[in-house]
Design an enzyme around this catalytic site. Structure first.
Site, PDB file in Angstrom:
ATOM      1  N   ARG A 170       0.801  -1.231   0.000  1.00  0.00           N
ATOM      2  CA  ARG A 170       0.000   0.000   0.000  1.00  0.00           C
ATOM      3  C   ARG A 170       0.833   1.280   0.000  1.00  0.00           C
ATOM      4  NH1 ARG A 170      -3.567  -3.384  -0.972  1.00  0.00           N
ATOM      5  NH2 ARG A 170      -5.578  -3.493   0.092  1.00  0.00           N
TER       6      ARG A 170
HETATM    7  C1  LIG Z   1     -15.057  -1.071  -2.711  1.00  0.00           C
HETATM    8  C2  LIG Z   1     -13.577  -0.812  -2.634  1.00  0.00           C
HETATM    9  C3  LIG Z   1     -12.686  -1.856  -2.861  1.00  0.00           C
HETATM   10  C4  LIG Z   1     -11.306  -1.623  -2.791  1.00  0.00           C
HETATM   11  N1  LIG Z   1     -10.464  -2.683  -2.986  1.00  0.00           N
HETATM   12  C5  LIG Z   1      -9.124  -2.459  -2.940  1.00  0.00           C
HETATM   13  C6  LIG Z   1      -8.203  -3.539  -3.159  1.00  0.00           C
HETATM   14  O1  LIG Z   1      -8.578  -4.686  -3.368  1.00  0.00           O
HETATM   15  N2  LIG Z   1      -6.887  -3.251  -3.155  1.00  0.00           N
HETATM   16  C7  LIG Z   1      -6.408  -1.993  -2.932  1.00  0.00           C
HETATM   17  O2  LIG Z   1      -5.186  -1.798  -2.963  1.00  0.00           O
HETATM   18  N3  LIG Z   1      -7.257  -0.958  -2.709  1.00  0.00           N
HETATM   19  C8  LIG Z   1      -8.584  -1.160  -2.699  1.00  0.00           C
HETATM   20  N4  LIG Z   1      -9.442  -0.121  -2.474  1.00  0.00           N
HETATM   21  C9  LIG Z   1      -8.916   1.220  -2.265  1.00  0.00           C
HETATM   22  C10 LIG Z   1      -8.870   2.071  -3.570  1.00  0.00           C
HETATM   23  O3  LIG Z   1      -9.661   1.513  -4.565  1.00  0.00           O
HETATM   24  C11 LIG Z   1      -7.437   2.205  -4.069  1.00  0.00           C
HETATM   25  O4  LIG Z   1      -6.651   2.815  -3.068  1.00  0.00           O
HETATM   26  C12 LIG Z   1      -7.331   3.037  -5.366  1.00  0.00           C
HETATM   27  O5  LIG Z   1      -6.000   3.100  -5.775  1.00  0.00           O
HETATM   28  C13 LIG Z   1      -7.853   4.450  -5.169  1.00  0.00           C
HETATM   29  O6  LIG Z   1      -7.824   5.123  -6.406  1.00  0.00           O
HETATM   30  P1  LIG Z   1      -8.537   6.543  -6.536  1.00  0.00           P
HETATM   31  O7  LIG Z   1      -8.192   7.106  -7.876  1.00  0.00           O
HETATM   32  O8  LIG Z   1      -9.969   6.432  -6.224  1.00  0.00           O
HETATM   33  O9  LIG Z   1      -7.760   7.321  -5.372  1.00  0.00           O
HETATM   34  P2  LIG Z   1      -8.033   8.721  -4.678  1.00  0.00           P
HETATM   35  O10 LIG Z   1      -8.817   8.488  -3.445  1.00  0.00           O
HETATM   36  O11 LIG Z   1      -8.563   9.700  -5.649  1.00  0.00           O
HETATM   37  O12 LIG Z   1      -6.531   9.102  -4.302  1.00  0.00           O
HETATM   38  C14 LIG Z   1      -5.770   8.260  -3.460  1.00  0.00           C
HETATM   39  C15 LIG Z   1      -4.369   8.853  -3.317  1.00  0.00           C
HETATM   40  O13 LIG Z   1      -3.703   8.853  -4.570  1.00  0.00           O
HETATM   41  C16 LIG Z   1      -3.210  10.163  -4.870  1.00  0.00           C
HETATM   42  N5  LIG Z   1      -3.282  10.380  -6.317  1.00  0.00           N
HETATM   43  C17 LIG Z   1      -4.372  10.390  -7.105  1.00  0.00           C
HETATM   44  N6  LIG Z   1      -4.007  10.622  -8.390  1.00  0.00           N
HETATM   45  C18 LIG Z   1      -2.667  10.775  -8.392  1.00  0.00           C
HETATM   46  C19 LIG Z   1      -1.704  11.053  -9.403  1.00  0.00           C
HETATM   47  N7  LIG Z   1      -2.033  11.208 -10.701  1.00  0.00           N
HETATM   48  N8  LIG Z   1      -0.409  11.152  -9.027  1.00  0.00           N
HETATM   49  C20 LIG Z   1      -0.030  10.993  -7.747  1.00  0.00           C
HETATM   50  N9  LIG Z   1      -0.888  10.737  -6.740  1.00  0.00           N
HETATM   51  C21 LIG Z   1      -2.202  10.626  -7.067  1.00  0.00           C
HETATM   52  C22 LIG Z   1      -4.144  11.090  -4.113  1.00  0.00           C
HETATM   53  O14 LIG Z   1      -3.554  12.349  -3.899  1.00  0.00           O
HETATM   54  C23 LIG Z   1      -4.386  10.317  -2.855  1.00  0.00           C
HETATM   55  O15 LIG Z   1      -3.333  10.533  -1.948  1.00  0.00           O
HETATM   56  C24 LIG Z   1     -10.828  -0.334  -2.509  1.00  0.00           C
HETATM   57  C25 LIG Z   1     -11.730   0.715  -2.274  1.00  0.00           C
HETATM   58  C26 LIG Z   1     -13.090   0.479  -2.327  1.00  0.00           C
HETATM   59  C27 LIG Z   1     -14.033   1.616  -2.072  1.00  0.00           C
END
Ligand SMILES: Cc1cc2nc3c(=O)[nH]c(=O)nc-3n(C[C@H](O)[C@H](O)[C@H](O)COP(=O)(O)OP(=O)(O)OC[C@H]3O[C@@H](n4cnc5c(N)ncnc54)[C@H](O)[C@@H]3O)c2cc1C
Length: 292
Positions: A170
């Site tokens: 993570r």
């Molecule tokens: C139903 C559900 C299931 C999930 N299952 C998993 C799983 O199996 N495995 C897992 O690892 N995670 C899981 N997650 C967590 C989540 O999906 C991941 O952490 C995913 O990577 C988040 O992506 P996001 O674009 O929505 O992130 P955001 O919430 O938009 O951002 C997360 C972080 O990334 C940074 N960020 C965003 N874009 C950039 C960029 N271009 N450059 C640098 N930093 C950036 C943001 O600043 C923030 O710090 C789950 C979440 C949910 C709700």
């Protein structure tokens, strides 16, 4: 000259952030930008850094909780098409930082590239997935990276090769950088085989996690070989709620925000779980979700 002069078309002031997150909670961003070109992105990053104001990136907002008081400085969304390209060349995929994981997975499976099918059903974008080293069933996105193009907070573009990067559970060394795009390399496999595998994985995942319409977040990191879900369950916290935020029955590491939920209730439930798990199991759970 105002802080956003020259960027008026792509920057909004006092923009509510809730619609940009899965939880739909919390306050406003002092400035919110959706740059339409890389030049605009670089210009904005330089402008806010020169003015010593914080810059944050928001992807699909599925791993971010916004506090009620919101955030100062600039929040950037890379949802514009210019950051959402997917290009396939033989065994590699080049994907922009704003690409949705669902599109990345589908493109890989269609092209017969083996690996991304394991990430089926995980909400998010490529930029965040690299930032967090998103993983599932023992496969993490960092494994497939060959290079990443980033932007520093001072607006400098750098390409990092695989051996200059580190990925662990993570987290990644890309923490303070803005992911512009990344190149991934894969082994080949028959597309039909990958499609079947993806469908099976999706069925399993769908049964285990709240559906896309539910305002939910995956809250804690696993600890010492035990899943956070198992630890929360062992502490007898399944079904616990604060206000209109509750621990998901299906998997207690998901917290669900119901209609009247507030960011404050969400934070209180996080604290309650941390305290109970600590008191009962002597384990300090660490949050996986980012709190702004
Ligand atoms: C139903 C559900 C299931 C999930 N299952 C998993 C799983 O199996 N495995 C897992 O690892 N995670 C899981 N997650 C967590 C989540 O999906 C991941 O952490 C995913 O990577 C988040 O992506 P996001 O674009 O929505 O992130 P955001 O919430 O938009 O951002 C997360 C972080 O990334 C940074 N960020 C965003 N874009 C950039 C960029 N271009 N450059 C640098 N930093 C950036 C943001 O600043 C923030 O710090 C789950 C979440 C949910 C709700």
């Amino acid at each position: 000259m105002s802080l956003i002069s020259g960027f008026e078309d792509v920057v909004k002031e006092n923009q509510p952030l809730a619609p940009f997150t899965r939880l739909k909670l919390g306050g406003v961003a002092a400035y919110f930008a959706e740059p339409q070109t890389q030049e605009q992105l670089v210009g904005l990053v330089k402008r806010f850094t020169e003015n010593e104001l914080p810059i944050r990136l928001i992807g699909a907002g599925s791993n971010t909780l916004i506090r009620n008081q919101g955030v100062g400085g600039l929040v950037i969304s890379m949802a514009s098409p210019v950051f959402c390209n997917i290009e396939i060349n033989d065994d590699t995929i080049t994907a922009g930082g704003g690409v949705q994981l669902v599109d990345f997975v589908a493109a890989a499976v269609r092209a017969g590239l083996n690996g991304p099918q394991h990430l089926v059903g995980i909400p998010g974008t490529i930029g965040a997935a690299l930032h967090n080293n998103t993983s599932a069933v023992g496969f993490d996105i960092g494994t497939w990276v060959t290079s990443v193009d980033v932007l520093t907070r001072s607006g400098e573009k750098i390409t990092y090769q695989k051996d200059e990067l580190s990925f662990s559970y993570r987290q990644s060394s890309l923490k303070d950088l803005i992911v512009l795009s990344a190149v991934f390399a894969f082994d080949r496999e028959d597309s039909e085989t990958l499609t079947k595998q993806m469908q099976k994985l999706w069925i399993v995942r769908r049964a285990a996690q709240p559906s896309a319409e539910v305002r939910s977040a995956y809250v804690f990191k696993d600890h010492g070989g035990e899943t956070a879900s198992a630890l929360i369950e062992q502490a007898g916290l399944k079904g616990t709620r604060v206000g209109d935020v509750e621990i998901c029955d299906r998997d207690p590491n998901y917290f669900v925000a119901n209609d009247d939920a507030t960011a404050e209730d969400f934070l209180k439930l996080i604290e309650l779980v941390k305290t109970q798990v600590h008191d009962q199991l002597e384990i300090n759970l660490e949050t996986s979700i980012g709190i702004w």
